[in-house]
Design an enzyme around this catalytic site. Structure first.
Site, short mmCIF file in Angstrom:
data_model
loop_
_atom_site.label_atom_id
_atom_site.label_comp_id
_atom_site.label_asym_id
_atom_site.label_seq_id
_atom_site.Cartn_x
_atom_site.Cartn_y
_atom_site.Cartn_z
N LYS A 226 57.22 -22.49 -40.44
CA LYS A 226 55.77 -22.21 -40.41
C LYS A 226 55.18 -22.24 -41.82
O LYS A 226 54.16 -22.89 -42.06
CB LYS A 226 55.52 -20.82 -39.79
CG LYS A 226 54.11 -20.32 -39.97
CD LYS A 226 53.88 -18.97 -39.32
CE LYS A 226 54.10 -17.78 -40.20
NZ LYS A 226 53.12 -17.51 -41.25
N ASN A 227 55.83 -21.54 -42.75
CA ASN A 227 55.23 -21.42 -44.08
C ASN A 227 55.33 -22.70 -44.91
O ASN A 227 54.70 -22.80 -45.96
CB ASN A 227 55.84 -20.24 -44.84
CG ASN A 227 55.36 -18.91 -44.29
OD1 ASN A 227 54.48 -18.88 -43.42
ND2 ASN A 227 55.92 -17.82 -44.79
N CYS B 189 47.46 -11.92 -40.85
CA CYS B 189 48.30 -10.75 -40.59
C CYS B 189 47.80 -9.52 -41.34
O CYS B 189 47.48 -9.59 -42.52
CB CYS B 189 49.72 -11.07 -41.04
SG CYS B 189 50.95 -10.63 -39.84
N ARG C 192 45.49 -8.25 -49.28
CA ARG C 192 45.66 -9.69 -49.46
C ARG C 192 44.46 -10.37 -50.13
O ARG C 192 43.76 -11.20 -49.53
CB ARG C 192 46.00 -10.36 -48.12
CG ARG C 192 47.22 -9.74 -47.50
CD ARG C 192 47.75 -10.54 -46.37
NE ARG C 192 48.60 -11.63 -46.82
CZ ARG C 192 49.34 -12.36 -45.99
NH1 ARG C 192 49.31 -12.13 -44.71
NH2 ARG C 192 50.09 -13.33 -46.47
N ASP D 219 59.15 -11.00 -45.80
CA ASP D 219 59.03 -11.41 -44.40
C ASP D 219 60.26 -11.05 -43.56
O ASP D 219 60.27 -11.24 -42.34
CB ASP D 219 58.77 -12.93 -44.31
CG ASP D 219 57.35 -13.28 -44.71
OD1 ASP D 219 56.54 -12.36 -44.91
OD2 ASP D 219 57.05 -14.48 -44.82
N ARG E 132 52.85 -16.22 -33.60
CA ARG E 132 52.30 -16.88 -34.80
C ARG E 132 53.42 -17.52 -35.62
O ARG E 132 53.18 -18.52 -36.32
CB ARG E 132 51.57 -15.86 -35.70
CG ARG E 132 50.25 -15.37 -35.12
CD ARG E 132 49.50 -14.51 -36.13
NE ARG E 132 49.62 -15.10 -37.44
CZ ARG E 132 49.92 -14.44 -38.56
NH1 ARG E 132 50.12 -13.15 -38.53
NH2 ARG E 132 50.01 -15.07 -39.71
C1 UD1 Z 1 53.07 -16.22 -48.39
C2 UD1 Z 1 53.65 -16.35 -47.00
C3 UD1 Z 1 53.93 -14.98 -46.41
C4 UD1 Z 1 54.81 -14.17 -47.34
C5 UD1 Z 1 54.23 -14.15 -48.75
C6 UD1 Z 1 55.14 -13.49 -49.77
C7 UD1 Z 1 52.67 -18.41 -46.22
C8 UD1 Z 1 51.78 -19.07 -45.25
N1 UD1 Z 1 52.72 -17.08 -46.17
O1 UD1 Z 1 51.83 -15.51 -48.24
O2 UD1 Z 1 54.58 -15.17 -45.15
O3 UD1 Z 1 54.89 -12.86 -46.86
O4 UD1 Z 1 53.97 -15.50 -49.21
O5 UD1 Z 1 56.37 -14.13 -49.80
O6 UD1 Z 1 53.37 -19.05 -46.97
N2 UD1 Z 1 47.95 -11.65 -54.34
C9 UD1 Z 1 46.89 -11.25 -55.12
N3 UD1 Z 1 45.89 -12.17 -55.32
C10 UD1 Z 1 45.92 -13.43 -54.80
C11 UD1 Z 1 47.02 -13.80 -54.00
C12 UD1 Z 1 48.03 -12.90 -53.80
O7 UD1 Z 1 46.82 -10.14 -55.60
O8 UD1 Z 1 44.99 -14.20 -55.05
C13 UD1 Z 1 49.04 -10.67 -54.09
C14 UD1 Z 1 49.15 -10.31 -52.61
O9 UD1 Z 1 48.26 -9.28 -52.25
C15 UD1 Z 1 50.59 -9.90 -52.51
C16 UD1 Z 1 51.29 -10.81 -53.51
O10 UD1 Z 1 50.28 -11.29 -54.40
O11 UD1 Z 1 50.73 -8.57 -52.95
C17 UD1 Z 1 52.03 -11.97 -52.88
O12 UD1 Z 1 51.12 -12.74 -52.13
P1 UD1 Z 1 51.31 -14.32 -51.95
O13 UD1 Z 1 52.56 -14.75 -52.63
O14 UD1 Z 1 50.04 -14.98 -52.36
O15 UD1 Z 1 51.48 -14.43 -50.40
P2 UD1 Z 1 50.78 -15.48 -49.43
O16 UD1 Z 1 50.73 -16.82 -50.07
O17 UD1 Z 1 49.55 -14.88 -48.89
#
Ligand code: UD1
Length: 416
Positions: free
Chosen positions: A22-23, A116, A121, A305, A397
């Site tokens: 998925k990711n 989710c 986020r 995850d 999902r």
């Molecule tokens: C992706 C994965 C998700 C996984 C996560 C962490 C996908 C579709 N989803 O989510 O399944 O749980 O990586 O391995 O690939 N953050 C900020 N600002 C931002 C972006 C992120 O503060 O602009 C923080 C988030 O709140 C979180 C951390 O960074 O605490 C990690 O988030 P991120 O690596 O961005 O996760 P996703 O890409 O949303």
């Protein structure tokens, strides 16, 4: 709304095939819009999140159709760069559309994403990264407006190695003249898969899997046939499920290198794990030992995850375990549901203290989010008696008919 009924107590035995991830698929689907030709995605797993992303591509003017399990996307006639809220609220990964729309059209208007419910986020790192490339961004009325007519290749330093921000910035740079470098990039395997996908279309990305990624802009991308990587979180979930129930399972089409953090913990708890090319074999024949400390971290650390599933395993292991969740603030929602099943868990902020109990017992519980839902399925498989899991749309999902895989392995689980 569908529900799972599980009769616990069966061990898991047999072989199960791991589908495409998925990711990996979500950014790849978003990235398909960068190519104004045809993108063929081999074995494009039909997770519900994937189905929503396909709807977004169609809304933008792409034509999509499945040829058996392969998805064909033709974006040659795509003209729109506006993703309305009715689509983005269904799938958080709609935020991945920013980079591809910017690089293809020079503009993007995307509503704030849903997804989710595991924490606040924010998307500040995506926005900051794009601004560093001279993209003008306005956030108003629930939308992100990007004007990238003056986008310039440059350097982006991420304050945190965000997976999504890394992927968005890579994609925004694919058709941008010059060389862009991302420092403190996320190293997750899905980013390497996105790099391979882009390069297979004629893009020039290197360094994915390390903390510095370099993107050299190209003028155009060409048609591609691409086979995405297999899902390391589904692999991990089934390994933990077998560790919890006992038995012996073999995963095929699995990449053990993507799960080294988990495999080392499962070995530490007493499971036998072996690897033969694309197969991972796990055997658990007796009650497992608790893992004293598990801390979620960016890759290659222990994946957030798999935290809920591992927490479930700790509830029935011998001893005491502490789990620290560093990635998402509210990712212990499984706790109230597991407590209904007899688990002994204390939560304080981002830390869970788990004293293993002899047995869980069946109860009626509700999946609070995708991976907690998977954790509850594992709890139901090893609990005494019957478990009912409500709100399983969360589980759909990120799992492809999880009940069919588990039935094949000997579990008593049905969807109603
Ligand atoms: C992706 C994965 C998700 C996984 C996560 C962490 C996908 C579709 N989803 O989510 O399944 O749980 O990586 O391995 O690939 N953050 C900020 N600002 C931002 C972006 C992120 O503060 O602009 C923080 C988030 O709140 C979180 C951390 O960074 O605490 C990690 O988030 P991120 O690596 O961005 O996760 P996703 O890409 O949303």
């Amino acid at each position: 709304m569908d529900t799972f009924y599980i009769k616990g107590g069966n061990t898991l035995n047999g072989s199960v095939f791991i589908p495409s991830a998925k990711n990996a698929l979500l950014p790849i689907l978003a990235g398909s819009i960068m190519c104004d030709g045809k993108v063929y995605i081999k074995n494009c797993s039909k997770f519900s999140d994937v189905k929503y992303m396909i709807k977004i591509l169609e809304e933008l003017g792409a034509k999509t159709n499945y040829e058996q399990n392969d998805l064909v996307i033709d974006s040659s006639k795509a003209k729109k760069f506006y993703v309305p809220e009715e689509y983005t609220k269904k799938v958080r990964s709609s935020i991945f559309m920013l980079g591809p729309l910017i690089t293809r059209f020079g503009f993007a208007k995307v509503a704030y994403p849903g997804g989710c419910n595991i924490g606040t986020r924010p998307i500040d790192l995506h926005i900051k990264g794009l601004k560093a490339l001279n993209v003008k961004i306005e956030e108003k009325h629930g939308y992100i407006y990007c004007d990238a007519r003056n986008i310039t290749a440059g350097e982006v330093h991420l304050d945190f190695p965000s997976v999504g921000a890394t992927e968005n910035i890579i994609m925004a740079s694919v058709l941008t003249k010059g060389i862009t470098r991302i420092y403190n990039a996320a190293k997750e395997p899905e980013i390497e898969d996105l790099q391979n996908f882009i390069n297979a279309m004629g893009g020039k990305v290197k360094g994915a899997g390390t903390s510095t990624i370099e993107i050299e802009g190209v003028k155009k991308l060409h048609d591609v046939y691409y086979a995405p990587m297999s899902d390391r979180i589904i692999s991990g979930t089934y390994l933990i499920a077998c560790a919890a129930t006992g038995g012996k399972i073999e995963l095929t089409n699995a990449i053990s290198e993507h799960n080294t953090a988990l495999i080392s913990k499962l070995k530490q708890s007493g499971c036998k794990v072996s690897v033969k090319s694309d197969k991972i074999i796990l055997e658990a024949s007796h009650k497992l030992k608790s893992i004293p400390k598990i801390e979620t971290l960016p890759y290659p650390g222990f994946p957030t995850d798999l935290q809920s599933q591992m927490l479930t395993l700790q509830t029935i292991s011998k001893g005491t375990s502490v789990i620290i969740e560093n990635l998402f603030e509210t990712r212990f929602k499984i706790y109230t549901e597991l407590t209904k099943m007899g688990a002994n868990i204390i939560i304080k902020d981002r830390m869970a203290l788990i004293h293993g109990v002899k047995n869980l017992f069946g109860a009626s519980v509700t999946a609070p989010d995708l991976r907690s839902g998977a954790g509850l399925v594992i709890a139901g498989l090893c609990a005494d008696g019957y478990t009912i899991i409500n709100d399983i749309y969360h589980i759909d999902r990120g799992y492809l008919k999880i009940e069919e895989d588990l039935q094949k392995l000997g579990a008593e689980i049905k969807r109603e």
